[in-house]
Design a protein around this motif. Sequence first.
Motif, PDB file in Angstrom:
ATOM      1  N   TYR A   1       3.881   4.515 -28.190  1.00  0.00           N
ATOM      2  CA  TYR A   1       4.405   3.393 -28.960  1.00  0.00           C
ATOM      3  C   TYR A   1       3.469   3.102 -30.126  1.00  0.00           C
ATOM      4  O   TYR A   1       2.348   3.631 -30.198  1.00  0.00           O
ATOM      5  N   ASN A   2       3.932   2.282 -31.071  1.00  0.00           N
ATOM      6  CA  ASN A   2       3.077   1.902 -32.191  1.00  0.00           C
ATOM      7  C   ASN A   2       2.784   0.408 -32.141  1.00  0.00           C
ATOM      8  O   ASN A   2       3.581  -0.394 -31.639  1.00  0.00           O
ATOM      9  N   SER A   3       1.625   0.047 -32.677  1.00  0.00           N
ATOM     10  CA  SER A   3       1.218  -1.349 -32.754  1.00  0.00           C
ATOM     11  C   SER A   3       0.127  -1.485 -33.802  1.00  0.00           C
ATOM     12  O   SER A   3      -0.838  -0.713 -33.792  1.00  0.00           O
ATOM     13  N   GLY A   4       0.300  -2.418 -34.716  1.00  0.00           N
ATOM     14  CA  GLY A   4      -0.717  -2.653 -35.726  1.00  0.00           C
ATOM     15  C   GLY A   4      -1.000  -1.463 -36.613  1.00  0.00           C
ATOM     16  O   GLY A   4      -2.135  -1.306 -37.091  1.00  0.00           O
ATOM     17  N   GLY A   5      -0.009  -0.610 -36.828  1.00  0.00           N
ATOM     18  CA  GLY A   5      -0.186   0.552 -37.685  1.00  0.00           C
ATOM     19  C   GLY A   5      -0.756   1.778 -37.002  1.00  0.00           C
ATOM     20  O   GLY A   5      -0.917   2.819 -37.635  1.00  0.00           O
ATOM     21  N   LYS A   6      -1.028   1.683 -35.708  1.00  0.00           N
ATOM     22  CA  LYS A   6      -1.601   2.804 -34.967  1.00  0.00           C
ATOM     23  C   LYS A   6      -0.704   3.198 -33.800  1.00  0.00           C
ATOM     24  O   LYS A   6       0.197   2.453 -33.403  1.00  0.00           O
ATOM     25  N   LEU A   7      -0.953   4.376 -33.245  1.00  0.00           N
ATOM     26  CA  LEU A   7      -0.179   4.884 -32.115  1.00  0.00           C
ATOM     27  C   LEU A   7      -1.000   4.820 -30.835  1.00  0.00           C
ATOM     28  O   LEU A   7      -2.224   5.034 -30.847  1.00  0.00           O
ATOM     29  N   TYR A   8      -0.291   4.564 -29.741  1.00  0.00           N
ATOM     30  CA  TYR A   8      -0.926   4.488 -28.421  1.00  0.00           C
ATOM     31  C   TYR A   8      -0.048   5.203 -27.407  1.00  0.00           C
ATOM     32  O   TYR A   8       1.166   5.343 -27.600  1.00  0.00           O
ATOM     33  N   LYS A   9      -0.660   5.630 -26.318  1.00  0.00           N
ATOM     34  CA  LYS A   9       0.106   6.152 -25.202  1.00  0.00           C
ATOM     35  C   LYS A   9      -0.284   5.383 -23.948  1.00  0.00           C
ATOM     36  O   LYS A   9      -1.417   4.918 -23.803  1.00  0.00           O
ATOM     37  N   ILE A  10       0.693   5.254 -23.053  1.00  0.00           N
ATOM     38  CA  ILE A  10       0.491   4.484 -21.835  1.00  0.00           C
ATOM     39  C   ILE A  10       1.260   5.155 -20.707  1.00  0.00           C
ATOM     40  O   ILE A  10       2.360   5.679 -20.923  1.00  0.00           O
ATOM     41  N   SER A  11       0.683   5.161 -19.526  1.00  0.00           N
ATOM     42  CA  SER A  11       1.370   5.717 -18.364  1.00  0.00           C
ATOM     43  C   SER A  11       2.363   4.695 -17.833  1.00  0.00           C
ATOM     44  O   SER A  11       1.983   3.550 -17.553  1.00  0.00           O
ATOM     45  N   PRO A  12       3.638   5.052 -17.675  1.00  0.00           N
ATOM     46  CA  PRO A  12       4.606   4.093 -17.130  1.00  0.00           C
ATOM     47  C   PRO A  12       4.341   3.740 -15.672  1.00  0.00           C
ATOM     48  O   PRO A  12       4.829   2.724 -15.184  1.00  0.00           O
TER      49      PRO A  12
ATOM     50  N   LYS B   1       4.565  -3.233 -18.905  1.00  0.00           N
ATOM     51  CA  LYS B   1       3.381  -3.982 -19.313  1.00  0.00           C
ATOM     52  C   LYS B   1       3.781  -5.059 -20.313  1.00  0.00           C
ATOM     53  O   LYS B   1       4.691  -4.863 -21.119  1.00  0.00           O
ATOM     54  N   THR B   2       3.095  -6.199 -20.240  1.00  0.00           N
ATOM     55  CA  THR B   2       3.282  -7.304 -21.170  1.00  0.00           C
ATOM     56  C   THR B   2       2.110  -7.330 -22.151  1.00  0.00           C
ATOM     57  O   THR B   2       0.951  -7.225 -21.739  1.00  0.00           O
ATOM     58  N   PHE B   3       2.426  -7.448 -23.434  1.00  0.00           N
ATOM     59  CA  PHE B   3       1.399  -7.443 -24.476  1.00  0.00           C
ATOM     60  C   PHE B   3       1.427  -8.780 -25.217  1.00  0.00           C
ATOM     61  O   PHE B   3       2.512  -9.252 -25.583  1.00  0.00           O
ATOM     62  N   PRO B   4       0.271  -9.360 -25.505  1.00  0.00           N
ATOM     63  CA  PRO B   4       0.233 -10.628 -26.260  1.00  0.00           C
ATOM     64  C   PRO B   4       0.302 -10.420 -27.765  1.00  0.00           C
ATOM     65  O   PRO B   4      -0.204 -11.238 -28.535  1.00  0.00           O
ATOM     66  N   HIS B   5       0.912  -9.321 -28.189  1.00  0.00           N
ATOM     67  CA  HIS B   5       1.052  -8.996 -29.603  1.00  0.00           C
ATOM     68  C   HIS B   5       2.253  -8.062 -29.750  1.00  0.00           C
ATOM     69  O   HIS B   5       2.884  -7.695 -28.753  1.00  0.00           O
ATOM     70  N   LYS B   6       2.540  -7.662 -30.973  1.00  0.00           N
ATOM     71  CA  LYS B   6       3.731  -6.844 -31.222  1.00  0.00           C
ATOM     72  C   LYS B   6       3.444  -5.373 -30.955  1.00  0.00           C
ATOM     73  O   LYS B   6       2.489  -4.801 -31.468  1.00  0.00           O
ATOM     74  N   ILE B   7       4.292  -4.761 -30.129  1.00  0.00           N
ATOM     75  CA  ILE B   7       4.342  -3.309 -29.990  1.00  0.00           C
ATOM     76  C   ILE B   7       5.780  -2.889 -30.277  1.00  0.00           C
ATOM     77  O   ILE B   7       6.710  -3.705 -30.198  1.00  0.00           O
ATOM     78  N   GLU B   8       5.971  -1.606 -30.616  1.00  0.00           N
ATOM     79  CA  GLU B   8       7.307  -1.155 -30.999  1.00  0.00           C
ATOM     80  C   GLU B   8       7.558   0.281 -30.550  1.00  0.00           C
ATOM     81  O   GLU B   8       6.632   1.068 -30.369  1.00  0.00           O
ATOM     82  N   ALA B   9       8.836   0.587 -30.405  1.00  0.00           N
ATOM     83  CA  ALA B   9       9.364   1.957 -30.394  1.00  0.00           C
ATOM     84  C   ALA B   9       8.705   2.895 -29.384  1.00  0.00           C
ATOM     85  O   ALA B   9       8.030   3.847 -29.765  1.00  0.00           O
ATOM     86  N   PRO B  10       8.938   2.702 -28.099  1.00  0.00           N
ATOM     87  CA  PRO B  10       8.380   3.636 -27.109  1.00  0.00           C
ATOM     88  C   PRO B  10       9.229   4.900 -26.986  1.00  0.00           C
ATOM     89  O   PRO B  10      10.454   4.847 -27.015  1.00  0.00           O
ATOM     90  N   ASN B  11       8.582   6.044 -26.894  1.00  0.00           N
ATOM     91  CA  ASN B  11       9.303   7.263 -26.521  1.00  0.00           C
ATOM     92  C   ASN B  11       8.509   8.058 -25.491  1.00  0.00           C
ATOM     93  O   ASN B  11       7.284   8.023 -25.451  1.00  0.00           O
ATOM     94  N   TRP B  12       9.236   8.737 -24.635  1.00  0.00           N
ATOM     95  CA  TRP B  12       8.664   9.471 -23.515  1.00  0.00           C
ATOM     96  C   TRP B  12       8.166  10.841 -23.954  1.00  0.00           C
ATOM     97  O   TRP B  12       8.820  11.526 -24.744  1.00  0.00           O
ATOM     98  N   THR B  13       6.999  11.242 -23.420  1.00  0.00           N
ATOM     99  CA  THR B  13       6.569  12.619 -23.627  1.00  0.00           C
ATOM    100  C   THR B  13       7.419  13.540 -22.760  1.00  0.00           C
ATOM    101  O   THR B  13       8.059  13.105 -21.794  1.00  0.00           O
ATOM    102  N   GLN B  14       7.415  14.806 -23.095  1.00  0.00           N
ATOM    103  CA  GLN B  14       8.304  15.775 -22.450  1.00  0.00           C
ATOM    104  C   GLN B  14       8.061  15.877 -20.949  1.00  0.00           C
ATOM    105  O   GLN B  14       8.995  16.118 -20.169  1.00  0.00           O
ATOM    106  N   ASP B  15       6.816  15.688 -20.514  1.00  0.00           N
ATOM    107  CA  ASP B  15       6.490  15.781 -19.095  1.00  0.00           C
ATOM    108  C   ASP B  15       6.727  14.472 -18.340  1.00  0.00           C
ATOM    109  O   ASP B  15       6.558  14.408 -17.122  1.00  0.00           O
ATOM    110  N   GLY B  16       7.121  13.429 -19.048  1.00  0.00           N
ATOM    111  CA  GLY B  16       7.408  12.150 -18.426  1.00  0.00           C
ATOM    112  C   GLY B  16       6.188  11.340 -18.037  1.00  0.00           C
ATOM    113  O   GLY B  16       6.328  10.255 -17.460  1.00  0.00           O
ATOM    114  N   LYS B  17       5.002  11.811 -18.384  1.00  0.00           N
ATOM    115  CA  LYS B  17       3.776  11.137 -17.939  1.00  0.00           C
ATOM    116  C   LYS B  17       3.344   9.991 -18.838  1.00  0.00           C
ATOM    117  O   LYS B  17       2.578   9.131 -18.424  1.00  0.00           O
ATOM    118  N   TRP B  18       3.831   9.981 -20.099  1.00  0.00           N
ATOM    119  CA  TRP B  18       3.361   8.987 -21.050  1.00  0.00           C
ATOM    120  C   TRP B  18       4.515   8.396 -21.844  1.00  0.00           C
ATOM    121  O   TRP B  18       5.522   9.064 -22.097  1.00  0.00           O
TER     122      TRP B  18
END
Length: 302
Positions: free
Chosen positions: A60-71, A40-57
């Motif tokens: 990452y962090n952005s703007g001081g908060k955490l998010y999850k996204i399906s690859p 995914k392309t974001f029009p702002h700064k995101i950082e530091a993605p890590n995979w969940t143990q099941d590989g589904k998510w």
Amino acid sequence: MKKLYLFISALILALSANAEKLTSFLEIINIEDGSRRIVKTFPHKIEAPNWTQDGKWLIYNSGGKLYKISPDNPQNPVEINTDFADSCNNDHVLSPDGKEIAISHHSKEDRQSRIYTLPIEGGKPTLITAAGPSYLHGWSPDKKTLSYCAGRKGNYDIYVISATGGAEKRLTTAPELDDGAEFAPDGQIWFNSCRTGLMQIWRMNPDGTNQTQITFDETRNSWFAHPSPNNKLVAYLSYQKGDVKPDSHPANKNVELRVMNCDGTNARTIAKLFGGQGTINVNSWSPDNKHLAFVSYKLESE
């Protein structure tokens, strides 16, 4: 020192935002053939993605908060509720059993980073480190211990603490910066240190003994060693010598994503990109050991 460089990097980015637009690319790379896919392309700064143990998510962090996204279905990122912790940096780590997440959050009172834990699905964070600044990097395989870089009396070293809090233990004493302490599946701690003049990758026992230099590359400053789930490979990020100070890992630089065997042999570059701070601050291996998630960036004049 680490806090100063983080502040300077953030300040430079904030100032440049007036004249330049930052685009973030969440990417996945195949370790074997080097093929890359933009999730995914974001029009702002995101950082530091890590995979969940099941590989589904990917988290990452952005703007001081955490998010999850399906690859595989990345249209709608989901915010993870971190309650009062709305100034998280890029040091989030998932517990070995996948049930919790540890974060580094800057308090509003003194702006110092401290470590907290919370359920993986979100909730109110529990304070682990009373002292700051403390920058999280690892969680032991038995889930009992957290490892982190902390500034105490003007020096940044590697510490460990019980995952439920308590007294911290200092593992390194070099006057130069020791950082990026991450547990491997075998319990060893990987870290980076510039005690030899350049930032190099090191490894030590979980009690701090047997501190051993792994990389001896005099052309690069290397950061953030991430062992693979099967403990066969280590991924890390490198800046060219002379491009940055050895104890600095700024954003918006030409960097290399590299992989080596766990004994330090067969080190090679698998991707060259524009990035640095935020690219792979956390362990970003896929559960099947075949891919890495990372963030690359682009600056454009507005």
